[in-house]
Design a protein around this motif. Structure first.
Motif, PDB file in Angstrom:
ATOM      1  N   HIS A 181       0.822  -1.205   0.000  1.00  0.00           N
ATOM      2  CA  HIS A 181       0.000   0.000   0.000  1.00  0.00           C
ATOM      3  C   HIS A 181       0.856   1.255   0.000  1.00  0.00           C
ATOM      4  CE1 HIS A 181      -3.360  -2.624   0.960  1.00  0.00           C
ATOM      5  NE2 HIS A 181      -4.160  -1.606   0.773  1.00  0.00           N
ATOM      6  N   LEU A 182       2.079   1.112   0.480  1.00  0.00           N
ATOM      7  CA  LEU A 182       2.943   2.277   0.646  1.00  0.00           C
ATOM      8  C   LEU A 182       4.391   1.826   0.617  1.00  0.00           C
ATOM      9  CD1 LEU A 182       2.766   5.345   1.446  1.00  0.00           C
ATOM     10  CD2 LEU A 182       2.875   4.594   3.820  1.00  0.00           C
ATOM     11  N   THR A 183       5.244   2.588  -0.041  1.00  0.00           N
ATOM     12  CA  THR A 183       6.683   2.356  -0.045  1.00  0.00           C
ATOM     13  C   THR A 183       7.363   3.637   0.407  1.00  0.00           C
ATOM     14  OG1 THR A 183       6.528   0.749  -1.846  1.00  0.00           O
ATOM     15  CG2 THR A 183       8.693   1.737  -1.458  1.00  0.00           C
ATOM     16  N   ILE A 184       8.221   3.519   1.404  1.00  0.00           N
ATOM     17  CA  ILE A 184       8.921   4.694   1.942  1.00  0.00           C
ATOM     18  C   ILE A 184      10.420   4.449   1.862  1.00  0.00           C
ATOM     19  CG2 ILE A 184       9.303   6.151   3.961  1.00  0.00           C
ATOM     20  CD1 ILE A 184       6.486   5.472   4.872  1.00  0.00           C
ATOM     21  N   PRO A 185      11.124   5.276   1.097  1.00  0.00           N
ATOM     22  CA  PRO A 185      12.573   5.113   1.006  1.00  0.00           C
ATOM     23  C   PRO A 185      13.275   5.685   2.232  1.00  0.00           C
ATOM     24  CG  PRO A 185      11.873   6.965  -0.325  1.00  0.00           C
ATOM     25  CD  PRO A 185      10.629   6.355   0.254  1.00  0.00           C
ATOM     26  N   PHE A 186      14.434   5.111   2.546  1.00  0.00           N
ATOM     27  CA  PHE A 186      15.308   5.678   3.566  1.00  0.00           C
ATOM     28  C   PHE A 186      16.729   5.588   3.035  1.00  0.00           C
ATOM     29  CE2 PHE A 186      14.423   1.282   4.719  1.00  0.00           C
ATOM     30  CZ  PHE A 186      15.668   0.741   5.013  1.00  0.00           C
ATOM     31  N   GLU A 187      17.697   6.005   3.809  1.00  0.00           N
ATOM     32  CA  GLU A 187      19.063   6.183   3.334  1.00  0.00           C
ATOM     33  C   GLU A 187      19.645   4.957   2.634  1.00  0.00           C
ATOM     34  OE1 GLU A 187      23.322   7.234   5.331  1.00  0.00           O
ATOM     35  OE2 GLU A 187      21.587   8.386   5.998  1.00  0.00           O
ATOM     36  N   ILE A 188      19.410   3.765   3.156  1.00  0.00           N
ATOM     37  CA  ILE A 188      20.048   2.586   2.570  1.00  0.00           C
ATOM     38  C   ILE A 188      19.048   1.566   2.027  1.00  0.00           C
ATOM     39  CG2 ILE A 188      22.167   2.792   3.926  1.00  0.00           C
ATOM     40  CD1 ILE A 188      21.014   0.582   5.781  1.00  0.00           C
ATOM     41  N   GLY A 189      17.823   1.975   1.786  1.00  0.00           N
ATOM     42  CA  GLY A 189      16.843   1.029   1.262  1.00  0.00           C
ATOM     43  C   GLY A 189      15.456   1.625   1.239  1.00  0.00           C
ATOM     44  N   PHE A 190      14.477   0.758   1.423  1.00  0.00           N
ATOM     45  CA  PHE A 190      13.085   1.208   1.450  1.00  0.00           C
ATOM     46  C   PHE A 190      12.267   0.236   2.281  1.00  0.00           C
ATOM     47  CE2 PHE A 190      13.535  -1.598  -2.158  1.00  0.00           C
ATOM     48  CZ  PHE A 190      12.400  -2.407  -2.106  1.00  0.00           C
ATOM     49  N   ASP A 191      11.149   0.723   2.784  1.00  0.00           N
ATOM     50  CA  ASP A 191      10.190  -0.104   3.508  1.00  0.00           C
ATOM     51  C   ASP A 191       8.918  -0.192   2.687  1.00  0.00           C
ATOM     52  OD1 ASP A 191      11.693  -0.582   5.848  1.00  0.00           O
ATOM     53  OD2 ASP A 191      11.060   1.328   6.722  1.00  0.00           O
ATOM     54  N   ASP A 192       8.444  -1.410   2.453  1.00  0.00           N
ATOM     55  CA  ASP A 192       7.136  -1.634   1.856  1.00  0.00           C
ATOM     56  C   ASP A 192       6.156  -1.942   2.969  1.00  0.00           C
ATOM     57  OD1 ASP A 192       7.676  -1.235  -0.840  1.00  0.00           O
ATOM     58  OD2 ASP A 192       8.098  -3.346  -1.242  1.00  0.00           O
ATOM     59  N   TYR A 193       5.012  -1.298   2.939  1.00  0.00           N
ATOM     60  CA  TYR A 193       3.965  -1.512   3.934  1.00  0.00           C
ATOM     61  C   TYR A 193       2.797  -2.226   3.265  1.00  0.00           C
ATOM     62  CZ  TYR A 193       6.429   1.610   7.088  1.00  0.00           C
ATOM     63  OH  TYR A 193       7.360   2.168   7.920  1.00  0.00           O
ATOM     64  N   TYR A 194       2.537  -3.444   3.724  1.00  0.00           N
ATOM     65  CA  TYR A 194       1.409  -4.237   3.247  1.00  0.00           C
ATOM     66  C   TYR A 194       0.321  -4.175   4.303  1.00  0.00           C
ATOM     67  CZ  TYR A 194       4.563  -6.283  -0.198  1.00  0.00           C
ATOM     68  OH  TYR A 194       5.443  -6.467  -1.235  1.00  0.00           O
ATOM     69  N   LEU A 195      -0.883  -3.947   3.872  1.00  0.00           N
ATOM     70  CA  LEU A 195      -2.024  -3.906   4.780  1.00  0.00           C
ATOM     71  C   LEU A 195      -2.957  -5.044   4.381  1.00  0.00           C
ATOM     72  CD1 LEU A 195      -2.573  -0.048   4.645  1.00  0.00           C
ATOM     73  CD2 LEU A 195      -1.284  -1.360   6.337  1.00  0.00           C
ATOM     74  N   VAL A 196      -2.919  -6.111   5.152  1.00  0.00           N
ATOM     75  CA  VAL A 196      -3.671  -7.323   4.832  1.00  0.00           C
ATOM     76  C   VAL A 196      -4.702  -7.530   5.931  1.00  0.00           C
ATOM     77  CG1 VAL A 196      -3.511  -9.802   4.430  1.00  0.00           C
ATOM     78  CG2 VAL A 196      -1.630  -8.299   3.699  1.00  0.00           C
ATOM     79  N   GLU A 197      -5.959  -7.586   5.551  1.00  0.00           N
ATOM     80  CA  GLU A 197      -7.009  -7.800   6.545  1.00  0.00           C
ATOM     81  C   GLU A 197      -7.350  -9.277   6.635  1.00  0.00           C
ATOM     82  OE1 GLU A 197     -10.129  -5.239   7.424  1.00  0.00           O
ATOM     83  OE2 GLU A 197      -9.412  -3.664   6.065  1.00  0.00           O
ATOM     84  N   ARG A 198      -7.222  -9.816   7.828  1.00  0.00           N
ATOM     85  CA  ARG A 198      -7.535 -11.216   8.103  1.00  0.00           C
ATOM     86  C   ARG A 198      -8.059 -11.316   9.535  1.00  0.00           C
ATOM     87  NH1 ARG A 198      -6.196 -11.426   3.472  1.00  0.00           N
ATOM     88  NH2 ARG A 198      -5.000 -12.980   2.356  1.00  0.00           N
ATOM     89  N   GLU A 199      -8.964 -12.250   9.749  1.00  0.00           N
ATOM     90  CA  GLU A 199      -9.356 -12.606  11.109  1.00  0.00           C
ATOM     91  C   GLU A 199      -8.254 -13.523  11.629  1.00  0.00           C
ATOM     92  OE1 GLU A 199     -11.969 -11.639  12.979  1.00  0.00           O
ATOM     93  OE2 GLU A 199     -12.589 -10.290  11.362  1.00  0.00           O
ATOM     94  N   VAL A 200      -7.642 -13.161  12.728  1.00  0.00           N
ATOM     95  CA  VAL A 200      -6.555 -13.952  13.282  1.00  0.00           C
ATOM     96  C   VAL A 200      -6.826 -14.185  14.766  1.00  0.00           C
ATOM     97  CG1 VAL A 200      -4.075 -14.049  13.756  1.00  0.00           C
ATOM     98  CG2 VAL A 200      -4.889 -13.010  11.627  1.00  0.00           C
ATOM     99  N   ASP A 201      -6.867 -15.452  15.144  1.00  0.00           N
ATOM    100  CA  ASP A 201      -6.989 -15.829  16.543  1.00  0.00           C
ATOM    101  C   ASP A 201      -5.574 -15.808  17.130  1.00  0.00           C
ATOM    102  OD1 ASP A 201      -7.210 -17.092  19.014  1.00  0.00           O
ATOM    103  OD2 ASP A 201      -8.328 -18.810  18.242  1.00  0.00           O
ATOM    104  N   LEU A 202      -5.308 -14.887  18.017  1.00  0.00           N
ATOM    105  CA  LEU A 202      -3.960 -14.709  18.553  1.00  0.00           C
ATOM    106  C   LEU A 202      -3.434 -15.960  19.255  1.00  0.00           C
ATOM    107  CD1 LEU A 202      -4.101 -11.053  19.929  1.00  0.00           C
ATOM    108  CD2 LEU A 202      -3.584 -11.873  17.619  1.00  0.00           C
ATOM    109  N   THR A 203      -4.330 -16.795  19.773  1.00  0.00           N
ATOM    110  CA  THR A 203      -3.880 -18.002  20.469  1.00  0.00           C
ATOM    111  C   THR A 203      -3.320 -19.058  19.513  1.00  0.00           C
ATOM    112  OG1 THR A 203      -6.064 -19.071  20.413  1.00  0.00           O
ATOM    113  CG2 THR A 203      -5.569 -17.635  22.309  1.00  0.00           C
TER     114      THR A 203
END
Length: 130
Positions: free
Chosen positions: A55-77
């Motif tokens: 959904h979003l890519t943000i560059p920084f000095e030595i690379g970049f961060d990709d942000y994925y936003l995935v909606e799922r029902e997740v049982d933490l246990t």
């Protein structure tokens, strides 16, 4: 948002709460492959990222961060936390994360980034769907 608390012995941001997972791609990885691997390693959650774009890519000095936003029902246990990385996970609201940043127990992301991630979670693009 599903977030994780880093282990107290981590060299960077020990005991701090963070966005769900993070890591580096290795040679030959696509961003999707790295995201899928890190999610499986850190939380034991297997999601196929084939065909999913960040959904979003943000560059920084030595690379970049990709942000994925995935909606799922997740049982933490049902999650298997990577002992070397994660001490616990929790669901948090936008306001809880922003408060955590202000109070110093959540990694100091820009508040506007957190708000943007919540705004983008249902769609791609820079404007609201009409």
């Amino acid at each position: 948002m599903l977030v994780q608390q880093r282990q107290p012995f981590k060299s960077g941001w020990p005991n701090m709460w963070d966005l769900t997972v993070g890591g580096s791609a290795i040679s030959g990885d696509t961003s999707q492959m790295a995201a899928q691997r890190e999610l499986l390693e850190e939380l034991g959650l297997d999601i196929d990222f084939t065909g999913i774009r960040p959904h979003l890519t943000i560059p920084f000095e030595i690379g970049f961060d990709d942000y994925y936003l995935v909606e799922r029902e997740v049982d933490l246990t049902t999650l298997t936390l990577q002992e070397e990385e994660v001490q616990c996970v929790a669901w948090m609201t936008e306001e809880a994360i922003v408060n955590g940043i202000e109070e110093g127990w959540f990694i100091g992301y820009h508040e506007s980034l957190i708000r943007l991630l919540f705004a983008l979670r249902h769609s791609y693009g820079a404007h609201n769907e009409a």
